[in-house]
Design a protein around this motif. Structure first.
Motif, short mmCIF file in Angstrom:
data_model
loop_
_atom_site.label_atom_id
_atom_site.label_comp_id
_atom_site.label_asym_id
_atom_site.label_seq_id
_atom_site.Cartn_x
_atom_site.Cartn_y
_atom_site.Cartn_z
N SER A 15 91.22 6.14 71.44
CA SER A 15 92.55 6.02 72.04
C SER A 15 92.85 4.56 72.41
N THR A 16 91.84 3.84 72.86
CA THR A 16 92.03 2.43 73.18
C THR A 16 92.34 1.65 71.91
N ILE A 17 91.63 1.96 70.86
CA ILE A 17 91.87 1.28 69.58
C ILE A 17 93.29 1.59 69.08
N LEU A 18 93.71 2.85 69.20
CA LEU A 18 95.06 3.22 68.77
C LEU A 18 96.13 2.51 69.60
N ARG A 19 95.92 2.44 70.92
CA ARG A 19 96.88 1.73 71.78
C ARG A 19 96.94 0.25 71.43
N ARG A 20 95.79 -0.35 71.21
CA ARG A 20 95.77 -1.77 70.84
C ARG A 20 96.46 -2.00 69.51
N ARG A 21 96.24 -1.09 68.57
CA ARG A 21 96.88 -1.20 67.26
C ARG A 21 98.40 -1.08 67.40
N GLU A 22 98.85 -0.09 68.18
CA GLU A 22 100.29 0.07 68.41
C GLU A 22 100.88 -1.16 69.09
N ARG A 23 100.17 -1.68 70.05
CA ARG A 23 100.63 -2.88 70.75
C ARG A 23 100.72 -4.06 69.79
#
Length: 144
Positions: A15-23
């Protein structure tokens, strides 16, 4: 029931990786939009100077309308909406109009050929409405 710590950690990392990617995608899109906005934005001539030239062509110009034109051109320079070269071109054009609308001191001496009251009234008008330019500090740029 209960998940193992490794499973929770893996899910949090995902989830952290997905949030960072979205950001990162959001920032890339924002940077691209800002680049397009600044790169492809065009500012034309100041509407104030365009209206002054219209008034001049219609023989309705006066020193007040010229002053508004000067303020419009200068505002464009201060706000970064025009280049210095373009500003200098406008100022050269404006200088000709200033010379026409604001007679010089030598022209005031020629006014003495008229009657004394007319010469006095002309001298009062020209000294009260003289436009001159001088360099000034761009202190508005130091606010932020």
């Amino acid at each position: 029931m209960g998940e193992s710590r490794a499973a929770k950690r893996q899910r949090l990392n995902e989830s952290t990786i997905l949030r960072r990617r979205e950001r990162r995608l959001w920032e890339d899109k924002r940077n691209r939009l800002m680049f397009d906005y600044t790169q492809f934005t065009y500012y034309g001539r100041s509407s104030a100077i365009v209206l002054y030239e219209l008034a001049w062509r219609l023989s309705k110009d006066n020193i007040d309308v010229l002053w508004w034109g000067i303020v419009g051109v200068t505002a464009q320079l201060v706000l970064g909406q025009t280049t210095t070269e373009r500003y200098q071109e406008e100022i050269e054009n404006i200088t000709l109009h200033i010379g026409r609308l604001c007679p010089s001191v030598a022209d005031d001496d020629n006014a003495s050929l008229h009657s004394a009251s007319t010469a006095h009234a002309t001298a009062q008008y020209t000294t009260a409405t003289r436009i001159s330019s001088e360099k000034d500090l761009a202190l508005a740029l130091y606010r932020h």
